[in-house]
Every structure is written in C-alpha cells, then in structure tokens.
Write an enzyme that holds these catalytic residues in place. Structure first.
Site: not given
Ligand code: DOR
Ligand code: ZN
Ligand code: ZN
Length: 391
Positions: A20, A52, A112, A265
């Site tokens: 992200h 996202n 996501d 992630d």
């Molecule tokens: O821990 C997470 N952070 N899980 C997710 O699905 C989204 C992500 C975020 O965008 O911070």
């Molecule tokens: Zn996720």
């Molecule tokens: Zn994620």
C-alpha cells in the site's frame, strides 16, 4: 563500477505482489517516492501497489498516474493493481478492460481493504480476468463473520476480552472463490493467508486443478497473537496475528509450495492512527525493509528454505503469478539484470524511524534480525546500496 561480493548471496530482485503506497490520498503516510525507496532498500525491483487509495484506483486515469509516478521515481517498477469494483463499494464492476489496455498495463485486480464480498461480482471479475489474461487477488474475509472483530478468535482473545475474528471468515471465502475460479477457468490469487485451515483448503483446491496461488506475509510467519497482551496497536493487522500453530503451518506450506510466495502487505499508517486505543487503531504494518530478514529468521535459520528457495518465494513465483515478462528469465550475455546482493551473516536492530517510509509502524521495532540487503540493482542500475537509496 566493480562490486565485491565475496561471502555474499546474489539473488534475482524481489517482487512484492502486495504493498500500500497511499498515493493518491494519504501522502502524509507514504508516497510512491518514499515507498519506492523503502522497496529498493528491501531488495525489491517490482512492487504491486494496491487499489485502496483515495480516490480508488478503479479507472485508467489513476492507474496511469501511479504507473507514471513510479517510472519518474525510477527506483522500482511500480505496477498498479486495479480495483475490481467502482470505489470498493462492491456493487458495480470497474472497467477492468480499460485499465488492462491502458499504459499502466494492469494485470492484477483486487479490492484490498474491502474484499470482493459479492459472489456474483467475483464470478464476473474472474470471467473478465480470464479474458484479459489477468489475475484476481482476493483479500479473503467474510464480513458478516468479522463485524466488531478485534483479534484472532481463540484463547488469547478470550483472555484479553477482545471480540474474536474466526478462521472461518477467511477459509470460507477462500473455498468459495477457489470453486468460482475453477468454474470460470480463471486464475485466483489469495492475499495474506493466515490460518492452518486455509492451507488445507489451498491444498485441496490445487489437488483438484484449480488455478490458485497464495501469498503469506512476513508478520504472519513470525508473529503470533500472544503479542496482544500489551494492547499495542502496532500489532493490529487485517487479517489478525494468529496462533503459533497457524504460523507453523504457514512456514511449512511456504516451504512445500502450497503457499507460493511472500508478500509484505506493507501498510503505512499515521502516528495518530496507531498511537491510540486498540479499538480505534487502523490495521496494518510496514514490511518492505524487514521482509528479507524475517524470511531469513523464519525460513532460512529454521532450515525450511535455502537461499535458492528464497529466490523462489520472493522473486520467481511472484513474478510468474503476476505475469512479469522479464523477471526470472535467463538473461542474454551482457543484458542488464534485476538483482539483490545480501549479506547473510549480518545482524541488525530494527528502528522504524530510520526507514525510508514516512510512517514508522513496524511491529519488529527493537528486534535483532539476521541478513541485510547490501545492494539492489534495477536493469543494471544501482537503486540502493549500503543502506541508502539512490536518486
Ligand atoms: O492490515 C491491513 N491493512 N489490511 C488490509 O486489508 C488493508 C491494509 C491497509 O490498507 O492499511
Ligand atoms: Zn488485505
Ligand atoms: Zn493489503
């Protein structure tokens, strides 16, 4: 420039299918520039930037912006992931074809942070992705089972008085989507697998010929829910840290190939969204600059993978899943390469404030970890060396 590499390990550049980067919308926590620097320092030569953002990456304009900004920065190939639905709302399919045919050449779609809940949307997204030779990456979470959930459902959550997040919330969606993918003849990728039961479902699906791949995060390999005792929100993540038996099953599955690859992630958050009450904190953890070391601790030191295996789970498999044409292919003589040079004997102490990321929400703060990236090379150009990103 001559690089001395005696005693060091040379691997193909790492590929992260799940980061992200927060641009556009939350440039106070990460930008494509700072996230690219973190990626280069972590040994990565390609990252997949999740959809996202704000606005959501659900159209050609946004994915082209992310792609162009990644190119301008030039430290890592930034591949935008397109949103399956318009605005992550889960009701209207986005224009997958337009994004696939744009200059960003989108080959992975996901929702996501708001998974593809509706089975009919999922079914249609899989059919489109098959036609586009793309893959659907699914954050597997049945939201009707996670309302108010704050921690892995089990002994620890009960003891701490936190509402449980059942393993079945993940496993039921993985099973559902494996069935839908097989029906559509499409490729499905499961994000951040976190339970032993999901490993069982994946084994079953792969045995019956489903085209499914899966990733595991470094934090789900190393950390478990007994860390929640202090209620420090740095340990809050979605899916949650699970039981020790889950972490053990994930390590075994990664070694065997039932889980294909490691993805971070990487989820930067602002101080005010982590330095607060557990219940109010946002889920997510930084990952790009610690991934290699956590894989070394959990997989190499334990004898589950050798360095050849690390190349498989951090570079070759993720590149194949995302359809990167160049990564992992044998090079012609003199052709510029994507490489990472690693000091396997180094030990270092994690300090979030020293990371290239704007945010500092690492759950590994203060830990001494093995192995360090010495140098990263993207198409023959050094992008990071001796702990400093170039450019
Ligand atoms: O821990 C997470 N952070 N899980 C997710 O699905 C989204 C992500 C975020 O965008 O911070
Ligand atoms: Zn996720
Ligand atoms: Zn994620």
């Amino acid at each position: 420039e001559v690089v001395q590499a005696r005693g060091q390990v040379l691997l193909p550049g790492f590929v992260d299918l799940h980061v992200h980067l927060r641009e556009p919308g939350r440039e106070d926590t990460e930008t494509i520039a700072t996230g690219s620097a973190a990626a280069a320092l972590g040994g990565y030569t390609a990252v997949f930037a999740m959809a996202n953002t704000d606005p959501v990456a659900d159209n050609a304009l946004i994915v082209e912006h992310v792609h162009a900004e990644g190119k301008r920065v030039g430290l890592v190939d930034v591949h935008p992931v397109g949103a399956v639905t318009v605005g992550l709302a889960g009701v209207k399919l986005a224009e997958l074809g337009t994004m696939a045919k744009s200059k960003a050449n989108v080959r992975m779609f996901s929702d996501d942070g708001h998974c593809v809940h509706d089975p009919l949307i999922m079914r249609r997204a899989l059919e489109y992705s098959k036609a586009l030779d793309a893959v659907i990456a699914q954050h597997a979470e049945e939201p009707r089972l996670t309302v108010g959930a704050q921690a892995h459902e089990g002994e620890n959550a009960a003891r701490l008085g936190l509402q449980g997040w059942p393993a079945a919330a993940e496993e039921s969606i993985v099973a559902r989507d494996c069935l839908l993918a097989q029906h559509a003849g499409a490729r499905l990728h499961i994000c951040h697998v976190s339970t032993a039961g999901t490993v069982d479902v994946l084994r079953w699906a792969k045995d019956r010929g489903t085209q499914v791949s899966a990733e595991v995060t470094p934090h789900h390999l190393l950390l478990t829910d007994d860390r929640l005792d202090t209620f420090d929100p740095v340990n809050k993540v979605n899916p949650p840290l699970r039981a020790a038996s889950d972490a053990q099953a994930l390590r075994q599955a990664l070694a065997e190939g039932v889980v294909d690859c490691v993805a971070t992630d990487h989820a930067p958050h602002a101080v005010q969204d982590k330095d607060c009450e557990w219940a109010a904190a946002r889920p997510g953890m930084l990952g790009l600059q610690t991934a290699l070391s956590v894989v070394a601790r959990t997989m190499v030191e334990t004898g589950l993978l050798d360095w050849r295996g690390v190349a498989r789970v951090m570079s070759e498999r993720p590149a194949a899943i995302a359809g990167l044409p160049d990564q992992g292919r044998p090079l012609a003589e003199g052709e510029p390469a994507n490489l990472v040079l690693i000091d396997p004997d180094a030990r270092w102490t994690v300090r979030g404030r020293e990371f290239a990321s704007i945010a500092d929400n690492t759950p590994f703060e203060g830990m001494e970890l093995p192995a360090r990236v010495v140098l990263t090379m993207l198409r023959g150009e050094i992008t990071a060396a001796d702990g400093k990103a170039r450019g």
